[in-house]
Every structure is written in C-alpha cells, then in structure tokens.
Design an enzyme around this catalytic site. Structure first.
Site, PDB file in Angstrom:
ATOM      1  N   ARG A 162      24.736  37.729  35.904  1.00  0.00           N
ATOM      2  CA  ARG A 162      25.171  38.946  36.449  1.00  0.00           C
ATOM      3  C   ARG A 162      26.214  38.734  37.132  1.00  0.00           C
ATOM      4  O   ARG A 162      26.735  37.926  37.825  1.00  0.00           O
ATOM      5  CB  ARG A 162      24.094  39.260  37.510  1.00  0.00           C
ATOM      6  CG  ARG A 162      24.235  40.593  38.344  1.00  0.00           C
ATOM      7  CD  ARG A 162      24.908  40.128  39.594  1.00  0.00           C
ATOM      8  NE  ARG A 162      25.165  41.310  40.560  1.00  0.00           N
ATOM      9  CZ  ARG A 162      25.801  41.217  41.796  1.00  0.00           C
ATOM     10  NH1 ARG A 162      26.515  39.975  41.962  1.00  0.00           N
ATOM     11  NH2 ARG A 162      25.883  42.287  42.441  1.00  0.00           N
ATOM     12  N   VAL A 163      27.458  39.845  37.009  1.00  0.00           N
ATOM     13  CA  VAL A 163      28.695  39.731  37.543  1.00  0.00           C
ATOM     14  C   VAL A 163      28.647  40.862  38.409  1.00  0.00           C
ATOM     15  O   VAL A 163      28.533  41.962  38.178  1.00  0.00           O
ATOM     16  CB  VAL A 163      29.744  39.820  36.435  1.00  0.00           C
ATOM     17  CG1 VAL A 163      31.265  40.002  37.224  1.00  0.00           C
ATOM     18  CG2 VAL A 163      29.894  38.745  35.665  1.00  0.00           C
ATOM     19  N   GLY A 164      29.018  40.755  39.613  1.00  0.00           N
ATOM     20  CA  GLY A 164      29.212  41.843  40.725  1.00  0.00           C
ATOM     21  C   GLY A 164      30.504  42.454  40.667  1.00  0.00           C
ATOM     22  O   GLY A 164      31.228  42.391  39.759  1.00  0.00           O
ATOM     23  N   ASP A 165      30.610  43.255  41.984  1.00  0.00           N
ATOM     24  CA  ASP A 165      31.916  43.929  42.124  1.00  0.00           C
ATOM     25  C   ASP A 165      33.067  42.939  42.156  1.00  0.00           C
ATOM     26  O   ASP A 165      34.192  43.709  42.256  1.00  0.00           O
ATOM     27  CB  ASP A 165      31.886  44.937  43.218  1.00  0.00           C
ATOM     28  CG  ASP A 165      31.531  44.156  44.483  1.00  0.00           C
ATOM     29  OD1 ASP A 165      30.549  43.260  44.718  1.00  0.00           O
ATOM     30  OD2 ASP A 165      32.206  44.067  45.424  1.00  0.00           O
ATOM     31  N   GLY A 195      27.061  44.841  45.253  1.00  0.00           N
ATOM     32  CA  GLY A 195      27.808  45.026  44.241  1.00  0.00           C
ATOM     33  C   GLY A 195      27.647  46.012  43.250  1.00  0.00           C
ATOM     34  O   GLY A 195      28.890  46.723  42.933  1.00  0.00           O
ATOM     35  N   THR A 228      29.765  37.419  49.993  1.00  0.00           N
ATOM     36  CA  THR A 228      31.320  37.730  49.825  1.00  0.00           C
ATOM     37  C   THR A 228      32.128  37.256  50.809  1.00  0.00           C
ATOM     38  O   THR A 228      31.944  37.694  52.181  1.00  0.00           O
ATOM     39  CB  THR A 228      31.478  38.930  49.037  1.00  0.00           C
ATOM     40  OG1 THR A 228      30.677  39.466  48.162  1.00  0.00           O
ATOM     41  CG2 THR A 228      33.168  38.933  48.298  1.00  0.00           C
ATOM     42  N   GLY A 274      29.453  43.208  49.847  1.00  0.00           N
ATOM     43  CA  GLY A 274      28.228  44.087  49.955  1.00  0.00           C
ATOM     44  C   GLY A 274      27.295  44.224  48.628  1.00  0.00           C
ATOM     45  O   GLY A 274      27.685  43.369  47.901  1.00  0.00           O
TER      46      GLY A 274
HETATM   47  N1  GLY Z   1      29.559  41.933  46.421  1.00  0.00           N
HETATM   48  C1  GLY Z   1      29.244  40.522  45.806  1.00  0.00           C
HETATM   49  C2  GLY Z   1      28.158  40.825  44.768  1.00  0.00           C
HETATM   50  O1  GLY Z   1      27.513  41.728  44.725  1.00  0.00           O
HETATM   51  O2  GLY Z   1      28.215  39.986  43.859  1.00  0.00           O
END
Ligand code: GLY
Length: 295
Positions: A184-187, A210, A156, A208
């Site tokens: 998959r979608v992260g944070d 997510g 990121t 980091g």
């Molecule tokens: N921090 C980015 C992700 O985990 O996708």
C-alpha cells in the site's frame, strides 16, 4: 523576492504527525519538533535553500523514534516496514518520491536524489535499486522500529519552507498506517495529495489518513484556496474537505511570501515553526497553542 536578495524573508513549518497524543507524551513530541526546527532555522537564516532545509528537517525526524518515519516507522500487517517519502522543489517543480521502500535509514534523501531523475515516483524493487545505485545508507527497520509501536497512529512527518531567495519546498516521510496492507502507498509521495510546492502558489504538506487525503487532493486544495484566502483560512478549508470522505488529517502550508497556515481535525498535531519574525523556533501539539506566533 529576487534571487539576489539574501536578506529576504524566510520561514519554515514542520509537523510530526496528526494523531491523539497522551498528555504525558506531548512534551517529547514537541521537543523533537523543536530540535528539527532549529536545524531548518540554521539553514534558512544563513541563506540556504528551502530544499536543503526541508530535507534536513525530515532527516532528523526520521531518526527520532517517537515519529512514524524512518527509525520509528510502524509495521505492515505482515510485520514488515515499508516507507514512503517525497520532496518537491517549488522553484523547478521537480518532484522525487519513493514508495514501499524497505531497509534504508533516510527515505527523504533518496527522494531528494530523485529530483534529478526522470520518474517522479519509484516503488518497491525500483525504489530499492535506485537507493542502492546512489549508495543510500542502509538500516534495518525490522530491528530498529519501536518494539512497542510507540509511534503507532502517529502519522507521517513533513516540512514546508520558504527561503530568503523566494523559493519554496515541501517534504514528507512516513511508515504509513500501522497494520497497512503490504504494498500500500499512501498520500505522502503523491504530488497534490500529501505535498506540493510551487513558488507561485506556496507549499503544503499533509499528515493523516492517506486514502482520505488522496481522495480530497488536499495539498492542491490548500494551495488553490490561497488564491482568495489567508493562509490560516486556506489550511482550514482543506481540512474541511474531510467532511466528504471522513478521516483525520493535519496540513501545514506557507504562501509565496512565507506566511504560515496550520489546521487539523485530529486531537493533536505535533508541529514547530521557525521564521525571520521569531527570536527562536516554537513548538506545540495543537495549533491553538501556536497561533500567536504564526505571523
Ligand atoms: N499519511 C500517511 C499515509 O497514509 O500513509
């Protein structure tokens, strides 16, 4: 700070990912961060908006192959590149986010265009249709993603800023975790998790793992901690939440006055700062090496 104070304080902090970086590669990461900080500095020093600054910084980082965003995005388990990005305007609380976006050069600018739309997050087909409708620049990350996955594990890019008019903003962009499940979608595009911005609270952005960041709601935690902590202690408090979920992360934040906090539990965290109190932007790959410049 009032809207009419063009001489007000300004500051910006950006990151290029929380991860282990080989000693030989650290200068390349720091130099990329420095280049991006200079772009943000130019915008904020002349009285430009925090939203413009964080978008411009993240656009540059999306073009640099050492960072896991845009051009340097890592691949899914199936070999495809799917990117997430978001931006938040602390003056209006408008948020724009895209998830699992494929085939565009600057996800953060598509998220920026979402600030004027009703949804706060579009993923997959919806994100692609929105990007096409606004004429966003296409790119073929399948061709351009680093063949050696030099950015694998570098998680990121992000930026938070406070402008001369007292407004804050946050932005982030990522190719996600290398080898992640398709879809998959992260944070990164989730408000309160990967980023948040509110003129009354400050602004924060995360990098980091997510899933751990989302479980801990770390952007929100960092900003709530500012209620009774200095920025550096508030950033540290957010990272300490990871003791409950595990995982590595880094956080950058600014308070409503533009004071900076940075913390990470990853071995390195490439980052840069630019501020009215500095004669020039500073960059490094560990917070301990930047502490003397933070305020
Ligand atoms: N921090 C980015 C992700 O985990 O996708």
């Amino acid at each position: 700070m009032s809207e009419s104070d063009p001489d007000g304080a300004w500051s910006l902090v950006l990151h290029g990912g929380a991860r282990a970086i080989d000693a030989a590669d650290r200068p390349r990461f720091a130099e990329g961060c420095l280049e991006a900080a200079r772009i943000g500095e130019a915008i904020l020093a002349r009285g430009g908006s925090a939203v413009d600054a964080v978008e411009a910084v993240v656009r540059l980082l999306e073009d640099l192959p050492q960072f896991n965003a845009g051009t340097g995005s890592v691949r899914n388990a199936d070999g495809r590149v799917q990117m997430d990005a978001a931006i938040m305007d602390g003056g209006t609380l408008a948020v724009g986010g895209v998830g699992t976006l494929e085939g565009f050069r600057h996800p953060v600018s598509i998220a920026r265009a979402m600030l004027d739309a009703t949804p706060t997050l579009l993923v997959g087909e919806g994100a692609r249709c929105f990007a096409e409708a606004i004429g966003a620049e296409r790119a073929d990350p399948m061709q351009e993603a680093m063949p050696d996955q030099a950015s694998a594990g570098c998680d990121t890019v992000g930026c938070v800023a406070r402008d001369r008019h007292g407004h804050v903003a946050a932005a982030g962009s990522t190719g996600g975790l290398a080898g992640k499940a398709p879809g998959r979608v992260g944070d990164t595009p989730l408000p309160g998790c990967g980023l948040y911005a509110d003129d009354a609270m400050g602004a924060a952005a995360l990098s980091g793992d997510g899933e751990s960041i989302s479980r801990g709601m770390l952007a929100a935690r960092a900003l709530f901690a500012l209620a009774d902590k200095e920025p550096q202690a508030a950033a540290q408090a957010a990272i300490e939440q990871l003791s409950r979920t595990g995982g590595e992360a880094g956080v950058i934040l600014i308070d409503p006055a533009g004071r900076i906090g940075i913390a990470h539990n990853s071995p390195q965290f490439s980052m840069a700062i630019a501020a009215h109190w500095l004669d020039t932007p500073r960059a490094d790959t560990h917070v301990d090496d930047l502490k003397e410049w933070l305020s």
